[in-house]
Design a protein around this motif. Sequence first.
Motif, PDB file in Angstrom:
ATOM      1  N   PRO A   4       0.801  -1.233   0.000  1.00 14.27           N
ATOM      2  CA  PRO A   4       0.000   0.000   0.000  1.00 14.27           C
ATOM      3  C   PRO A   4       0.832   1.280   0.000  1.00 14.27           C
ATOM      4  CG  PRO A   4      -0.885  -1.588   1.574  1.00 14.27           C
ATOM      5  CD  PRO A   4       0.446  -2.119   1.127  1.00 14.27           C
ATOM      6  N   THR A   5       1.950   1.267   0.674  1.00 18.14           N
ATOM      7  CA  THR A   5       2.772   2.479   0.802  1.00 18.14           C
ATOM      8  C   THR A   5       3.837   2.588  -0.282  1.00 18.14           C
ATOM      9  OG1 THR A   5       2.442   2.447   3.197  1.00 18.14           O
ATOM     10  CG2 THR A   5       4.267   3.785   2.376  1.00 18.14           C
ATOM     11  N   TRP A   6       4.382   1.475  -0.708  1.00 23.59           N
ATOM     12  CA  TRP A   6       5.602   1.518  -1.517  1.00 23.59           C
ATOM     13  C   TRP A   6       5.467   0.961  -2.933  1.00 23.59           C
ATOM     14  CZ3 TRP A   6       9.428   4.242   0.608  1.00 23.59           C
ATOM     15  CH2 TRP A   6       9.433   4.400   2.002  1.00 23.59           C
ATOM     16  N   GLN A   7       4.322   0.449  -3.299  1.00 28.54           N
ATOM     17  CA  GLN A   7       4.207  -0.189  -4.611  1.00 28.54           C
ATOM     18  C   GLN A   7       4.620   0.738  -5.759  1.00 28.54           C
ATOM     19  OE1 GLN A   7       0.262  -1.443  -5.659  1.00 28.54           O
ATOM     20  NE2 GLN A   7       0.944  -2.622  -7.423  1.00 28.54           N
ATOM     21  N   PRO A  17       7.972   1.340  12.033  1.00 30.19           N
ATOM     22  CA  PRO A  17       7.306   1.235  13.352  1.00 30.19           C
ATOM     23  C   PRO A  17       5.804   1.481  13.284  1.00 30.19           C
ATOM     24  CG  PRO A  17       9.219   2.707  13.425  1.00 30.19           C
ATOM     25  CD  PRO A  17       8.879   2.495  11.988  1.00 30.19           C
ATOM     26  N   THR A  18       5.300   2.013  12.164  1.00 33.10           N
ATOM     27  CA  THR A  18       3.882   2.358  12.075  1.00 33.10           C
ATOM     28  C   THR A  18       3.021   1.206  11.573  1.00 33.10           C
ATOM     29  OG1 THR A  18       4.012   3.171   9.777  1.00 33.10           O
ATOM     30  CG2 THR A  18       4.564   4.728  11.541  1.00 33.10           C
ATOM     31  N   ILE A  19       3.636   0.098  11.173  1.00 31.14           N
ATOM     32  CA  ILE A  19       2.882  -1.004  10.578  1.00 31.14           C
ATOM     33  C   ILE A  19       2.033  -1.701  11.634  1.00 31.14           C
ATOM     34  CG2 ILE A  19       3.044  -3.134   9.252  1.00 31.14           C
ATOM     35  CD1 ILE A  19       5.775  -2.282   8.338  1.00 31.14           C
ATOM     36  N   THR A  20       0.803  -1.990  11.268  1.00 33.13           N
ATOM     37  CA  THR A  20      -0.106  -2.732  12.159  1.00 33.13           C
ATOM     38  C   THR A  20      -0.723  -3.891  11.386  1.00 33.13           C
ATOM     39  OG1 THR A  20      -1.943  -1.254  11.573  1.00 33.13           O
ATOM     40  CG2 THR A  20      -0.650  -0.699  13.543  1.00 33.13           C
ATOM     41  N   ARG A  21      -1.452  -4.714  12.067  1.00 32.75           N
ATOM     42  CA  ARG A  21      -2.113  -5.861  11.446  1.00 32.75           C
ATOM     43  C   ARG A  21      -3.127  -5.388  10.410  1.00 32.75           C
ATOM     44  NH1 ARG A  21      -1.730 -10.722  14.239  1.00 32.75           N
ATOM     45  NH2 ARG A  21      -3.767 -11.350  13.437  1.00 32.75           N
ATOM     46  N   LEU A  22      -3.347  -6.225   9.399  1.00 35.31           N
ATOM     47  CA  LEU A  22      -4.249  -5.865   8.309  1.00 35.31           C
ATOM     48  C   LEU A  22      -5.702  -6.244   8.576  1.00 35.31           C
ATOM     49  CD1 LEU A  22      -2.016  -6.963   5.286  1.00 35.31           C
ATOM     50  CD2 LEU A  22      -2.388  -4.646   6.157  1.00 35.31           C
ATOM     51  N   GLY A  79      -7.698  -4.819  10.556  1.00 35.17           N
ATOM     52  CA  GLY A  79      -8.500  -3.673  10.950  1.00 35.17           C
ATOM     53  C   GLY A  79      -8.517  -3.388  12.433  1.00 35.17           C
ATOM     54  N   THR A  80      -7.849  -4.203  13.235  1.00 33.59           N
ATOM     55  CA  THR A  80      -7.845  -3.995  14.690  1.00 33.59           C
ATOM     56  C   THR A  80      -6.819  -2.950  15.115  1.00 33.59           C
ATOM     57  OG1 THR A  80      -6.210  -5.770  15.040  1.00 33.59           O
ATOM     58  CG2 THR A  80      -8.558  -6.386  15.038  1.00 33.59           C
ATOM     59  N   GLY A  81      -5.852  -2.677  14.241  1.00 33.17           N
ATOM     60  CA  GLY A  81      -4.798  -1.737  14.601  1.00 33.17           C
ATOM     61  C   GLY A  81      -3.773  -2.315  15.546  1.00 33.17           C
ATOM     62  N   SER A  82      -3.818  -3.622  15.748  1.00 35.53           N
ATOM     63  CA  SER A  82      -2.881  -4.265  16.671  1.00 35.53           C
ATOM     64  C   SER A  82      -1.469  -4.276  16.087  1.00 35.53           C
ATOM     65  CB  SER A  82      -3.328  -5.701  16.956  1.00 35.53           C
ATOM     66  OG  SER A  82      -4.630  -5.726  17.475  1.00 35.53           O
ATOM     67  N   ALA A  83      -0.487  -4.236  16.970  1.00 38.06           N
ATOM     68  CA  ALA A  83       0.908  -4.246  16.531  1.00 38.06           C
ATOM     69  C   ALA A  83       1.294  -5.622  15.998  1.00 38.06           C
ATOM     70  CB  ALA A  83       1.814  -3.861  17.695  1.00 38.06           C
ATOM     71  N   LEU A  84       2.220  -5.624  15.065  1.00 36.84           N
ATOM     72  CA  LEU A  84       2.715  -6.879  14.520  1.00 36.84           C
ATOM     73  C   LEU A  84       3.758  -7.482  15.449  1.00 36.84           C
ATOM     74  CD1 LEU A  84       3.221  -6.131  10.713  1.00 36.84           C
ATOM     75  CD2 LEU A  84       1.432  -7.486  11.771  1.00 36.84           C
ATOM     76  N   SER A  85       3.943  -8.777  15.323  1.00 39.21           N
ATOM     77  CA  SER A  85       4.968  -9.457  16.113  1.00 39.21           C
ATOM     78  C   SER A  85       6.353  -9.076  15.591  1.00 39.21           C
ATOM     79  CB  SER A  85       4.796 -10.972  16.023  1.00 39.21           C
ATOM     80  OG  SER A  85       5.040 -11.415  14.692  1.00 39.21           O
TER      81      SER A  85
END
Length: 395
Positions: free
Chosen positions: A107-110, A127-132, A134-140
């Motif tokens: 989405p950002t870099w294509q 650092p701004t990446i979250t799960r896809l 829709g929960t906005g949860s942080a990635l592992s």
Amino acid sequence: MAYVRDLWTVVGPMGRRVRSARWGQGRRWQAVWVENGKTITKMFDNADAANLYVSRTKVGQAEGTWITKDRLDVTLGDMWGVWIASKTGRAASTVAGYRAAWRHIEPTWQYAPCWKITRAAFSTWIPTITRLDGTGSALSGASLRKIGIVFHALLDQAVELGIITKNPMRSSDIPRQGKSDRRYLTVAEIDRLVQAAPTDAAALMISVLVQTGLRPGEAKGLQVRDLDVLRGRLMIRRDVDALGNPDETKTRTHRDVPVGGDLLLDLEDIADGHAPADWLLTDEYGHVWTTTRWRTVWKTACASAGLTGVTTYELRHTAASLAIAAGADVKTVQRMLGHASAAMTLDTYTHLWETGIDAIPYAVAEHMAAERKREADKATRRAKRRGRGLRIVDG
């Protein structure tokens, strides 16, 4: 050759520049240079900007760092299509991991031109990446690291193809995966887990995983012909995916893993009478294990054994800990687990080998006690000799 052209004037009869037919129309200054035998131009509003651009062109072409116009529009998305196509020989699970990482990058870099991507831009974005979902949860940490690896690899490919002159990222920019808390089951917990398995097939699978250190997909992918009873070996030649479909191993390499004792006898019994291509470890219905079926069985076994928060993969960690406790060296454990290098094995399990330092204080104390006793014995012998009037020779 590179130079600046004034489009608003032309050379007049007396050698002086006079207004051209384009006077006052459009941009006045045109930078001109040659790339791959073709004349390339770029327009500017003022002479200083045009001259500065021409100077940069000359220096870049001389140093080999100039990015030609035909490559300025090549995007990271263009690199993705070429890069993922080169991974067709990898294990399906590995490729799936790459595609999952790209879904975050896309989405950002294509459409970002490769030459415009900077190290600072990546470091600000990651650092701004979250799960896809829709929960906005942080990635592992593992997911962020995979994204960084793919991003870095795409830019490396851009360098190899001559799209950019160097990768703006450094290896240190790739997020590090934090050390996870691993759980190593005790022998008593292992016994409870095997006894709590809802079926004999599940109990056998647990025993294989905890005694060999195989990855779950590798154990599910074993065929009858992969059991060498005479040598006491399981030959790891394939993996299976979540649906039970055969696939390459994670590292695309084959290895032999030792197996013996009662477990070897059990495996020999279930292999008896089956065709070489039949699955060795199956569910209770004789089918290859799927992730869905195994998840249900595993949950039941853990609940019955009174174990919480234990994943199947921790049987692999437990197998490593048992091998190390039994005296296996790092190279042996590496081969058993199928790690790419001994360094990887050490990085993962070095703390288990460190238990050897616990013996040092006791060994030192025993050595000091032995030395004290030796000195005391020597003093006693000297005293006895003096008592008998014998000549004592030093040493």
